[in-house]
Design a protein around this motif. Structure first.
Motif, PDB file in Angstrom:
ATOM      1  N   VAL A  33       0.907  -1.320  -0.065  1.00 53.43           N
ATOM      2  CA  VAL A  33       0.030   0.017   0.003  1.00 53.43           C
ATOM      3  C   VAL A  33       0.613   1.311  -0.025  1.00 53.43           C
ATOM      4  O   VAL A  33       1.915   1.233   0.549  1.00 53.43           O
ATOM      5  CB  VAL A  33      -0.897   0.062   1.270  1.00 53.43           C
ATOM      6  N   ASP A  70      -5.838   8.662   1.768  1.00 54.25           N
ATOM      7  CA  ASP A  70      -5.989   7.950   0.901  1.00 54.25           C
ATOM      8  C   ASP A  70      -4.841   7.019   0.376  1.00 54.25           C
ATOM      9  O   ASP A  70      -3.870   7.719   0.142  1.00 54.25           O
ATOM     10  CB  ASP A  70      -6.955   8.454  -0.260  1.00 54.25           C
ATOM     11  N   GLU A  77      -8.271   0.679  -3.532  1.00 53.46           N
ATOM     12  CA  GLU A  77      -8.212   2.158  -2.925  1.00 53.46           C
ATOM     13  C   GLU A  77      -8.724   1.803  -1.418  1.00 53.46           C
ATOM     14  O   GLU A  77      -9.672   1.411  -1.112  1.00 53.46           O
ATOM     15  CB  GLU A  77      -9.336   3.128  -3.749  1.00 53.46           C
ATOM     16  N   VAL A  78      -7.790   2.522  -0.544  1.00 55.96           N
ATOM     17  CA  VAL A  78      -7.966   2.305   0.781  1.00 55.96           C
ATOM     18  C   VAL A  78      -7.910   3.818   1.480  1.00 55.96           C
ATOM     19  O   VAL A  78      -7.194   4.508   1.067  1.00 55.96           O
ATOM     20  CB  VAL A  78      -6.941   1.504   1.439  1.00 55.96           C
ATOM     21  N   THR A  79      -9.118   3.976   2.384  1.00 56.04           N
ATOM     22  CA  THR A  79      -9.093   5.332   3.052  1.00 56.04           C
ATOM     23  C   THR A  79      -8.867   4.996   4.600  1.00 56.04           C
ATOM     24  O   THR A  79      -9.707   3.796   4.902  1.00 56.04           O
ATOM     25  CB  THR A  79     -10.477   5.845   2.679  1.00 56.04           C
ATOM     26  N   LEU A 130     -11.321   2.156   8.688  1.00 59.02           N
ATOM     27  CA  LEU A 130     -10.817   2.016   7.451  1.00 59.02           C
ATOM     28  C   LEU A 130     -11.792   1.603   6.448  1.00 59.02           C
ATOM     29  O   LEU A 130     -12.717   0.589   6.893  1.00 59.02           O
ATOM     30  CB  LEU A 130      -9.784   0.914   7.587  1.00 59.02           C
ATOM     31  N   SER A 131     -11.620   1.869   5.201  1.00 57.45           N
ATOM     32  CA  SER A 131     -12.298   1.368   4.005  1.00 57.45           C
ATOM     33  C   SER A 131     -11.835   1.195   2.926  1.00 57.45           C
ATOM     34  O   SER A 131     -10.586   1.627   2.610  1.00 57.45           O
ATOM     35  CB  SER A 131     -13.592   2.526   3.845  1.00 57.45           C
ATOM     36  N   ALA A 132     -12.207   0.156   2.094  1.00 58.08           N
ATOM     37  CA  ALA A 132     -11.536  -0.215   0.960  1.00 58.08           C
ATOM     38  C   ALA A 132     -12.617  -0.433  -0.224  1.00 58.08           C
ATOM     39  O   ALA A 132     -13.699  -0.930   0.045  1.00 58.08           O
ATOM     40  CB  ALA A 132     -10.697  -1.399   0.902  1.00 58.08           C
ATOM     41  N   GLY A 137     -10.227  -6.041  -1.272  1.00 57.27           N
ATOM     42  CA  GLY A 137     -10.236  -5.016  -0.297  1.00 57.27           C
ATOM     43  C   GLY A 137     -10.353  -5.706   1.250  1.00 57.27           C
ATOM     44  O   GLY A 137      -9.676  -4.946   2.147  1.00 57.27           O
ATOM     45  N   LEU A 141      -7.629  -4.915   4.420  1.00 64.60           N
ATOM     46  CA  LEU A 141      -8.083  -4.092   5.463  1.00 64.60           C
ATOM     47  C   LEU A 141      -7.898  -4.824   6.649  1.00 64.60           C
ATOM     48  O   LEU A 141      -7.321  -4.219   7.600  1.00 64.60           O
ATOM     49  CB  LEU A 141      -9.663  -3.981   5.477  1.00 64.60           C
ATOM     50  N   PHE A 144      -3.975  -4.343   7.067  1.00 62.06           N
ATOM     51  CA  PHE A 144      -3.853  -3.065   7.231  1.00 62.06           C
ATOM     52  C   PHE A 144      -4.220  -2.617   8.742  1.00 62.06           C
ATOM     53  O   PHE A 144      -3.323  -2.183   9.423  1.00 62.06           O
ATOM     54  CB  PHE A 144      -4.660  -2.083   6.434  1.00 62.06           C
TER      55      PHE A 144
END
Length: 285
Positions: A33, A70, A77-79, A130-132, A137, A141, A144
């Protein structure tokens, strides 16, 4: 000069908090990431710019700083949003406002839960969200989130009072720390609230935290007056210190007492409510 020194100290404290938050998301990160953009920070004055309409409840729990960033990893895509709430009680409190006992929980931090593309958990004074978006994803997560948790370290236990209340019949993941209007009454704040179940009967245990024994008695006096005005309230010395039994048509039956700085109450108590209330009171410091 004094005002300037105060502002300078706040700025320095915020800068330290931001650097601490950034260390939780520094390279290397799992799944290769990499940051998609520079981190953004939000303070109590600017939080509404990120969660307009939702900022007030965070401010109620003494929110300090938010790091938002981000990331990307092989198309995913991870936030990451990490809220520094200043202390573990307020971090747990804001986390608990957004979770339900029906969620899928994970052994991460003090407590965490997930759904597709989402992983939230609380640990020490931080609330991590966390969101993906992508096919892999969820797996990303998990890795992560666990790395962030490891870097946070610190406290991984619920607030101390929640560890002391009776565990029997407790509804898992129902614990709350409430800063405003517990059970609809401003004078009971702050308070802890825990749900219990005896078959189909659901009972709520409230522990209202005053600064001292006098403050707890004042809260009990206000609760007594409320029920006297809206229904009925009678002394119940068998419950212990300041014990009362009360009821009205819209809140139902309540039994309550004090112990030191605490007001303890059971809403919709079970048949053995007297014993439950006494056990909860005696477990408190």
């Amino acid at each position: 000069m004094i005002a300037f020194t105060g502002v300078s100290a706040l700025a320095q404290s915020s800068d330290i908090a931001q650097k601490q938050l950034l260390s939780f998301l520094s390279a290397p990160l799992p799944g290769k990431v990499t940051p998609e953009e520079a981190p953004a920070y939000y303070t109590p004055d600017s939080l509404y710019q990120y969660i307009d309409g939702g900022a007030d409840v965070y401010l109620l729990y003494e929110f300090r700083v938010l790091l938002h960033q981000d990331f990307k990893s092989n198309g995913a895509e991870v936030t990451a949003d990490i809220y520094d709430m200043g202390n573990p009680e307020d971090a747990f409190g804001i986390y608990a406002t957004e979770r339900s006992p029906r969620y899928k929980f994970l052994p991460i931090g003090i407590e965490g839960y997930r759904s597709k593309g989402l992983l939230n958990f609380v640990q020490d004074r931080y609330y991590v969200k966390l969101s993906a978006m992508s096919g892999n994803g969820d797996a990303l997560l998990d890795a992560f989130g666990r790395q962030v948790s490891q870097r946070i370290g610190g406290r991984k236990t619920a607030p101390a009072l929640l560890l002391k209340v009776p565990p029997e019949h407790r509804v898992a993941h129902s614990e709350q720390y409430i800063r405003k209007d517990p059970l609809g009454h401003a004078f009971l704040a702050p308070a802890y609230l825990v749900s219990y179940a005896w078959g189909a009967r659901e009972t709520k245990l409230l522990i209202s935290v005053a600064t001292d024994a006098h403050g707890a008695k004042l809260r009990l006096d206000q609760l007594t007056k409320h029920f006297q005005d809206t229904g009925e309230c009678k002394a119940a010395p068998e419950l212990g210190e300041g014990g009362v039994r009360a009821k009205n048509t819209f809140e139902g039956t309540v039994i309550a007492r004090t112990r030191g700085q605490y007001l303890i109450a059971l809403v919709n108590p079970p048949e053995n409510g007297t014993a439950v209330l006494k056990a909860a009171a005696q477990a408190l410091p």
